[in-house]
Design a protein around this motif. Structure first.
Motif, PDB file in Angstrom:
ATOM      1  N   ALA A  42       3.508   6.594   7.101  1.00 26.61           N
ATOM      2  CA  ALA A  42       2.314   5.953   6.536  1.00 26.61           C
ATOM      3  C   ALA A  42       2.605   5.392   5.148  1.00 26.61           C
ATOM      4  O   ALA A  42       2.167   4.288   4.809  1.00 26.61           O
ATOM      5  CB  ALA A  42       1.167   6.956   6.473  1.00 26.61           C
ATOM      6  N   ILE A  43       3.360   6.130   4.356  1.00 27.16           N
ATOM      7  CA  ILE A  43       3.704   5.658   3.009  1.00 27.16           C
ATOM      8  C   ILE A  43       4.587   4.414   3.096  1.00 27.16           C
ATOM      9  O   ILE A  43       4.405   3.453   2.352  1.00 27.16           O
ATOM     10  CB  ILE A  43       4.392   6.780   2.213  1.00 27.16           C
ATOM     11  CG1 ILE A  43       3.389   7.892   1.924  1.00 27.16           C
ATOM     12  CG2 ILE A  43       4.992   6.244   0.921  1.00 27.16           C
ATOM     13  CD1 ILE A  43       4.013   9.159   1.390  1.00 27.16           C
ATOM     14  N   LEU A  45       4.708   2.209   5.604  1.00 26.86           N
ATOM     15  CA  LEU A  45       3.905   1.084   6.074  1.00 26.86           C
ATOM     16  C   LEU A  45       2.997   0.555   4.973  1.00 26.86           C
ATOM     17  O   LEU A  45       2.792  -0.651   4.854  1.00 26.86           O
ATOM     18  CB  LEU A  45       3.088   1.501   7.297  1.00 26.86           C
ATOM     19  CG  LEU A  45       3.899   1.741   8.570  1.00 26.86           C
ATOM     20  CD1 LEU A  45       2.994   2.268   9.679  1.00 26.86           C
ATOM     21  CD2 LEU A  45       4.601   0.473   9.001  1.00 26.86           C
ATOM     22  N   HIS A  46       2.462   1.464   4.180  1.00 26.57           N
ATOM     23  CA  HIS A  46       1.624   1.041   3.050  1.00 26.57           C
ATOM     24  C   HIS A  46       2.462   0.224   2.057  1.00 26.57           C
ATOM     25  O   HIS A  46       1.999  -0.803   1.559  1.00 26.57           O
ATOM     26  CB  HIS A  46       1.014   2.255   2.370  1.00 26.57           C
ATOM     27  CG  HIS A  46       0.187   1.924   1.192  1.00 26.57           C
ATOM     28  ND1 HIS A  46      -1.021   1.286   1.294  1.00 26.57           N
ATOM     29  CD2 HIS A  46       0.405   2.105  -0.128  1.00 26.57           C
ATOM     30  CE1 HIS A  46      -1.526   1.108   0.085  1.00 26.57           C
ATOM     31  NE2 HIS A  46      -0.671   1.597  -0.800  1.00 26.57           N
ATOM     32  N   GLY A  47       3.675   0.673   1.799  1.00 30.07           N
ATOM     33  CA  GLY A  47       4.542  -0.064   0.884  1.00 30.07           C
ATOM     34  C   GLY A  47       4.911  -1.440   1.419  1.00 30.07           C
ATOM     35  O   GLY A  47       4.959  -2.414   0.673  1.00 30.07           O
ATOM     36  N   SER A  49       3.089  -3.201   3.441  1.00 25.68           N
ATOM     37  CA  SER A  49       1.908  -4.064   3.400  1.00 25.68           C
ATOM     38  C   SER A  49       1.642  -4.587   2.000  1.00 25.68           C
ATOM     39  O   SER A  49       1.044  -5.639   1.839  1.00 25.68           O
ATOM     40  CB  SER A  49       0.684  -3.317   3.928  1.00 25.68           C
ATOM     41  OG  SER A  49       0.284  -2.323   3.016  1.00 25.68           O
ATOM     42  N   ARG A  50       2.083  -3.851   0.986  1.00 24.33           N
ATOM     43  CA  ARG A  50       1.856  -4.276  -0.394  1.00 24.33           C
ATOM     44  C   ARG A  50       2.930  -5.218  -0.902  1.00 24.33           C
ATOM     45  O   ARG A  50       2.750  -5.833  -1.945  1.00 24.33           O
ATOM     46  CB  ARG A  50       1.810  -3.054  -1.312  1.00 24.33           C
ATOM     47  CG  ARG A  50       0.571  -2.247  -1.132  1.00 24.33           C
ATOM     48  CD  ARG A  50       0.500  -1.144  -2.112  1.00 24.33           C
ATOM     49  NE  ARG A  50       0.527  -1.706  -3.471  1.00 24.33           N
ATOM     50  CZ  ARG A  50       0.731  -0.997  -4.560  1.00 24.33           C
ATOM     51  NH1 ARG A  50       0.933   0.286  -4.452  1.00 24.33           N
ATOM     52  NH2 ARG A  50       0.742  -1.558  -5.736  1.00 24.33           N
ATOM     53  N   CYS A  51       4.058  -5.333  -0.224  1.00 21.54           N
ATOM     54  CA  CYS A  51       5.159  -6.120  -0.770  1.00 21.54           C
ATOM     55  C   CYS A  51       4.914  -7.612  -0.676  1.00 21.54           C
ATOM     56  O   CYS A  51       5.602  -8.395  -1.320  1.00 21.54           O
ATOM     57  CB  CYS A  51       6.483  -5.750  -0.129  1.00 21.54           C
ATOM     58  SG  CYS A  51       6.730  -6.428   1.492  1.00 21.54           S
ATOM     59  N   ARG A  54       4.325 -11.713   3.931  1.00 24.33           N
ATOM     60  CA  ARG A  54       3.460 -12.136   5.029  1.00 24.33           C
ATOM     61  C   ARG A  54       3.631 -13.621   5.254  1.00 24.33           C
ATOM     62  O   ARG A  54       3.940 -14.378   4.347  1.00 24.33           O
ATOM     63  CB  ARG A  54       2.006 -11.867   4.678  1.00 24.33           C
ATOM     64  CG  ARG A  54       1.716 -10.438   4.470  1.00 24.33           C
ATOM     65  CD  ARG A  54       0.269 -10.258   4.167  1.00 24.33           C
ATOM     66  NE  ARG A  54       0.080  -8.905   3.675  1.00 24.33           N
ATOM     67  CZ  ARG A  54      -0.862  -8.558   2.843  1.00 24.33           C
ATOM     68  NH1 ARG A  54      -1.710  -9.449   2.413  1.00 24.33           N
ATOM     69  NH2 ARG A  54      -0.966  -7.330   2.438  1.00 24.33           N
TER      70      ARG A  54
END
Length: 73
Positions: A42-43, A45-47, A49-51, A54
């Motif tokens: 989860a950590i 995937l969160h990282g 998504s923040r990078c 996209r």
């Protein structure tokens, strides 16, 4: 030094405890194992998504994260 390594060490300890709980115990240990081993995923995937990697348009052009300052404290 501790500021940099605190979270990776905590994630490593939680993962180790999750592996041990999954191997040694039943029922509650299985749930504890799932939670402890899902946390690094989860950590991560969160990282990701923040990078900011996209696609901006339908053409699929990828754009990387903005460069960081070297001298931040």
């Amino acid at each position: 030094m501790m500021r940099i390594w605190l979270w990776p060490v905590l994630i490593g300890v939680a993962s180790t405890l999750g592996l041990i709980a999954g191997l040694v115990s039943e029922d509650t240990g299985d749930w504890l194992s799932w939670l402890a081993l899902a946390a690094p995923v989860a950590i991560g995937l969160h990282g990701l998504s923040r990078c900011g990697a996209r696609a901006q348009t339908r053409g699929g052009a990828l754009r990387g994260a903005a460069p960081r300052r070297a001298g931040r404290s």
